[in-house]
Scaffold this motif. Structure first.
Motif, PDB file in Angstrom:
ATOM      1  N   SER A   2      46.412 -24.294  31.055  1.00 51.80           N
ATOM      2  CA  SER A   2      46.206 -25.695  30.692  1.00 51.80           C
ATOM      3  C   SER A   2      46.054 -25.853  29.192  1.00 51.80           C
ATOM      4  CB  SER A   2      44.955 -26.229  31.393  1.00 51.80           C
ATOM      5  OG  SER A   2      43.808 -25.522  30.963  1.00 51.80           O
ATOM      6  N   VAL A   3      46.278 -27.082  28.748  1.00 52.94           N
ATOM      7  CA  VAL A   3      46.174 -27.381  27.316  1.00 52.94           C
ATOM      8  C   VAL A   3      44.743 -27.171  26.822  1.00 52.94           C
ATOM      9  CG1 VAL A   3      46.449 -29.173  25.566  1.00 52.94           C
ATOM     10  CG2 VAL A   3      48.097 -28.989  27.446  1.00 52.94           C
ATOM     11  N   SER A   4      43.756 -27.565  27.610  1.00 47.32           N
ATOM     12  CA  SER A   4      42.357 -27.413  27.198  1.00 47.32           C
ATOM     13  C   SER A   4      41.976 -25.944  27.031  1.00 47.32           C
ATOM     14  CB  SER A   4      41.441 -28.071  28.236  1.00 47.32           C
ATOM     15  OG  SER A   4      41.615 -27.480  29.507  1.00 47.32           O
ATOM     16  N   ARG A   5      42.477 -25.077  27.942  1.00 47.85           N
ATOM     17  CA  ARG A   5      42.175 -23.649  27.824  1.00 47.85           C
ATOM     18  C   ARG A   5      42.861 -23.057  26.604  1.00 47.85           C
ATOM     19  NH1 ARG A   5      39.952 -19.525  30.316  1.00 47.85           N
ATOM     20  NH2 ARG A   5      40.887 -17.448  30.235  1.00 47.85           N
ATOM     21  N   MET A   6      44.093 -23.451  26.336  1.00 49.14           N
ATOM     22  CA  MET A   6      44.797 -22.971  25.148  1.00 49.14           C
ATOM     23  C   MET A   6      44.074 -23.400  23.882  1.00 49.14           C
ATOM     24  SD  MET A   6      48.823 -23.492  26.108  1.00 49.14           S
ATOM     25  CE  MET A   6      49.270 -22.960  24.461  1.00 49.14           C
ATOM     26  N   PHE A   7      43.577 -24.638  23.874  1.00 49.59           N
ATOM     27  CA  PHE A   7      42.832 -25.134  22.709  1.00 49.59           C
ATOM     28  C   PHE A   7      41.545 -24.337  22.523  1.00 49.59           C
ATOM     29  CE2 PHE A   7      39.578 -27.941  20.902  1.00 49.59           C
ATOM     30  CZ  PHE A   7      40.183 -28.245  19.683  1.00 49.59           C
ATOM     31  N   PHE A   8      40.868 -24.020  23.638  1.00 48.15           N
ATOM     32  CA  PHE A   8      39.633 -23.241  23.570  1.00 48.15           C
ATOM     33  C   PHE A   8      39.902 -21.839  23.022  1.00 48.15           C
ATOM     34  CE2 PHE A   8      36.879 -20.087  25.654  1.00 48.15           C
ATOM     35  CZ  PHE A   8      35.654 -20.479  25.135  1.00 48.15           C
ATOM     36  N   LEU A   9      40.946 -21.173  23.531  1.00 48.94           N
ATOM     37  CA  LEU A   9      41.280 -19.830  23.062  1.00 48.94           C
ATOM     38  C   LEU A   9      41.685 -19.829  21.598  1.00 48.94           C
ATOM     39  CD1 LEU A   9      43.281 -18.447  26.138  1.00 48.94           C
ATOM     40  CD2 LEU A   9      40.929 -17.923  25.477  1.00 48.94           C
ATOM     41  N   LEU A  10      42.418 -20.864  21.189  1.00 47.88           N
ATOM     42  CA  LEU A  10      42.815 -20.973  19.786  1.00 47.88           C
ATOM     43  C   LEU A  10      41.594 -21.170  18.890  1.00 47.88           C
ATOM     44  CD1 LEU A  10      45.060 -21.150  17.674  1.00 47.88           C
ATOM     45  CD2 LEU A  10      45.209 -23.600  18.144  1.00 47.88           C
ATOM     46  N   THR A  11      40.666 -21.973  19.347  1.00 51.40           N
ATOM     47  CA  THR A  11      39.434 -22.199  18.573  1.00 51.40           C
ATOM     48  C   THR A  11      38.640 -20.915  18.417  1.00 51.40           C
ATOM     49  OG1 THR A  11      39.311 -24.479  19.411  1.00 51.40           O
ATOM     50  CG2 THR A  11      37.316 -23.554  18.434  1.00 51.40           C
ATOM     51  N   VAL A  12      38.523 -20.150  19.523  1.00 47.41           N
ATOM     52  CA  VAL A  12      37.799 -18.877  19.474  1.00 47.41           C
ATOM     53  C   VAL A  12      38.501 -17.905  18.526  1.00 47.41           C
ATOM     54  CG1 VAL A  12      37.096 -16.867  20.814  1.00 47.41           C
ATOM     55  CG2 VAL A  12      36.807 -19.159  21.762  1.00 47.41           C
ATOM     56  N   LEU A  13      39.830 -17.858  18.589  1.00 49.82           N
ATOM     57  CA  LEU A  13      40.594 -16.970  17.721  1.00 49.82           C
ATOM     58  C   LEU A  13      40.398 -17.329  16.255  1.00 49.82           C
ATOM     59  CD1 LEU A  13      42.682 -14.720  17.325  1.00 49.82           C
ATOM     60  CD2 LEU A  13      44.478 -16.440  17.632  1.00 49.82           C
ATOM     61  N   LEU A  14      40.438 -18.616  15.950  1.00 50.70           N
ATOM     62  CA  LEU A  14      40.230 -19.050  14.568  1.00 50.70           C
ATOM     63  C   LEU A  14      38.816 -18.731  14.092  1.00 50.70           C
ATOM     64  CD1 LEU A  14      42.080 -22.504  14.588  1.00 50.70           C
ATOM     65  CD2 LEU A  14      42.841 -20.360  13.543  1.00 50.70           C
ATOM     66  N   ALA A  15      37.841 -18.860  14.984  1.00 43.68           N
ATOM     67  CA  ALA A  15      36.456 -18.537  14.620  1.00 43.68           C
ATOM     68  C   ALA A  15      36.320 -17.047  14.300  1.00 43.68           C
ATOM     69  CB  ALA A  15      35.516 -18.923  15.756  1.00 43.68           C
ATOM     70  N   TYR A  16      36.949 -16.200  15.124  1.00 41.93           N
ATOM     71  CA  TYR A  16      36.907 -14.757  14.862  1.00 41.93           C
ATOM     72  C   TYR A  16      37.612 -14.416  13.553  1.00 41.93           C
ATOM     73  CZ  TYR A  16      34.832 -13.094  19.217  1.00 41.93           C
ATOM     74  OH  TYR A  16      33.957 -12.808  20.228  1.00 41.93           O
ATOM     75  N   LEU A  17      38.746 -15.055  13.299  1.00 38.41           N
ATOM     76  CA  LEU A  17      39.463 -14.808  12.049  1.00 38.41           C
ATOM     77  C   LEU A  17      38.635 -15.242  10.850  1.00 38.41           C
ATOM     78  CD1 LEU A  17      43.115 -15.855  12.974  1.00 38.41           C
ATOM     79  CD2 LEU A  17      42.246 -13.548  12.590  1.00 38.41           C
ATOM     80  N   PHE A  18      37.933 -16.353  10.983  1.00 39.64           N
ATOM     81  CA  PHE A  18      37.076 -16.831   9.888  1.00 39.64           C
ATOM     82  C   PHE A  18      35.959 -15.831   9.608  1.00 39.64           C
ATOM     83  CE2 PHE A  18      33.272 -19.133   8.499  1.00 39.64           C
ATOM     84  CZ  PHE A  18      33.750 -19.718   7.331  1.00 39.64           C
ATOM     85  N   LEU A  19      35.352 -15.288  10.673  1.00 36.77           N
ATOM     86  CA  LEU A  19      34.274 -14.316  10.498  1.00 36.77           C
ATOM     87  C   LEU A  19      34.783 -12.991   9.946  1.00 36.77           C
ATOM     88  CD1 LEU A  19      32.260 -14.964  13.794  1.00 36.77           C
ATOM     89  CD2 LEU A  19      31.659 -15.703  11.494  1.00 36.77           C
ATOM     90  N   ALA A  20      36.008 -12.618  10.350  1.00 34.85           N
ATOM     91  CA  ALA A  20      36.564 -11.333   9.924  1.00 34.85           C
ATOM     92  C   ALA A  20      37.278 -11.401   8.588  1.00 34.85           C
ATOM     93  CB  ALA A  20      37.537 -10.809  10.988  1.00 34.85           C
ATOM     94  N   ALA A  21      37.514 -12.623   8.080  1.00 37.70           N
ATOM     95  CA  ALA A  21      38.270 -12.778   6.837  1.00 37.70           C
ATOM     96  C   ALA A  21      37.674 -11.998   5.665  1.00 37.70           C
ATOM     97  CB  ALA A  21      38.409 -14.256   6.487  1.00 37.70           C
ATOM     98  N   PRO A  22      36.344 -12.034   5.438  1.00 37.49           N
ATOM     99  CA  PRO A  22      35.790 -11.234   4.319  1.00 37.49           C
ATOM    100  C   PRO A  22      36.070  -9.742   4.467  1.00 37.49           C
ATOM    101  CG  PRO A  22      34.189 -12.845   5.075  1.00 37.49           C
ATOM    102  CD  PRO A  22      35.301 -12.848   6.076  1.00 37.49           C
ATOM    103  N   LEU A  23      35.985  -9.224   5.696  1.00 38.56           N
ATOM    104  CA  LEU A  23      36.242  -7.796   5.912  1.00 38.56           C
ATOM    105  C   LEU A  23      37.699  -7.464   5.636  1.00 38.56           C
ATOM    106  CD1 LEU A  23      34.231  -7.206   9.210  1.00 38.56           C
ATOM    107  CD2 LEU A  23      33.456  -6.983   6.844  1.00 38.56           C
ATOM    108  N   ILE A  24      38.596  -8.344   6.058  1.00 38.38           N
ATOM    109  CA  ILE A  24      40.021  -8.111   5.824  1.00 38.38           C
ATOM    110  C   ILE A  24      40.330  -8.124   4.329  1.00 38.38           C
ATOM    111  CG2 ILE A  24      42.334  -9.029   6.220  1.00 38.38           C
ATOM    112  CD1 ILE A  24      41.295 -10.147   8.880  1.00 38.38           C
ATOM    113  N   ILE A  25      39.728  -9.077   3.615  1.00 38.04           N
ATOM    114  CA  ILE A  25      39.965  -9.179   2.171  1.00 38.04           C
ATOM    115  C   ILE A  25      39.417  -7.948   1.451  1.00 38.04           C
ATOM    116  CG2 ILE A  25      39.342 -10.467   0.097  1.00 38.04           C
ATOM    117  CD1 ILE A  25      39.458 -13.009   1.773  1.00 38.04           C
TER     118      ILE A  25
END
Length: 261
Positions: A2-25
């Motif tokens: 469903s669209v709502s589940r895809m939106f939820f997974l995308l939000t979680v993925l973006l949150a993880y990327l935001f938290l991991a961004a300093p480590l990646i840099i």
């Protein structure tokens, strides 16, 4: 899906990327060939990793940090597990006050604890020693062992202990053969957290042992004040990998869900 589940997974993925961004840099900057920290890297090299063994201040700081972190973790476990057992198994006057006192270092700013330790340890001649760092790190890591051990005790089944006592086992044998294996996940979790917190602590170490026994975080702060190259980034990557190794070992031995429950 469903669209709502895809939106939820995308939000979680973006949150993880935001938290991991300093480590990646930090990871990418550790290979930067420039003589100063810059982003994005123009070219890549392993020179900063090769240069780390020549940074004697980092080696000395790492030795001090490993000694003090291991010692503080040992003493915290020796004192914290019996304290948690007493709080869980016995009723006595002032129990709630004592429990609050044990947890209070988490509520006090670290800078306040550091100044207080200097005022107490200075007249005793203990500043700039291993003992001063261990005492300071003991104060800030003790609450973690208390909390994790208490959680294991509160969720454990005491019928096994009662059965062992009925069969004639003394209290020490019951603790060693029954209680300790049951609460081992909480004890290990508290020990791992205590070691990592002690390893990473900079403020207390800076106040009580800055000129005598500087730890690795203190050496890193000094280095950043004087230099702006990628050696610190390379060191940070190694420390991140060190933390990941600890997590993997705990996962293999006990399972993270069991340790952190």
């Amino acid at each position: 899906m469903s669209v709502s589940r895809m939106f939820f997974l995308l939000t979680v993925l973006l949150a993880y990327l935001f938290l991991a961004a300093p480590l990646i840099i930090i990871f990418l900057m550790s290979f930067n060939a420039n003589q100063y920290l810059s982003w994005p890297p123009e070219s890549f090299t392993l020179d900063w990793y090769r240069a780390l063994p020549q940074q004697t201040q980092f080696i000395d700081g790492l030795q001090t940090t490993l000694i003090t972190a291991s010692a503080s973790t040992f003493f915290v476990l020796i004192c914290g597990v019996p304290a948690a057992l007493a709080l869980n198994r016995y009723e006595f006057r002032g129990k709630e006050l004592l429990s609050t006192f044990f947890i209070s270092p988490l509520l006090v700013p670290t800078i306040v604890l550091a100044v207080g330790l200097v005022l107490v340890l200075g007249p005793l001649g203990l500043t700039n020693t291993y003992a001063s760092i261990v005492i300071g790190h003991f104060a800030i890591t003790f609450p973690y062992v208390i909390r994790t051990t208490l959680m294991s005790l509160l969720t454990s089944d005491t019928s096994c202990e009662e059965a062992a006592q009925v069969l004639g086992a003394d209290r020490f044998t019951v603790f060693r053969r029954v209680t300790l294996p049951i609460i081992a996940p909480g004890v290990i979790a508290g020990g791992v957290i205590a070691f990592i917190v002690s390893f990473d602590e900079a403020v207390i170490s800076l106040f009580v042992a800055e000129s005598g026994r500087p730890t690795l975080p203190v050496h890193v702060l000094r280095y950043v004040e004087q230099s702006a190259d990628a050696a610190v980034a390379a060191l940070s990557v190694i420390l991140i990998l060190f933390s990941l190794v600890i997590v993997v070992i705990v996962e293999r031995l006990m399972g993270l869900r069991n340790v952190l429950r």
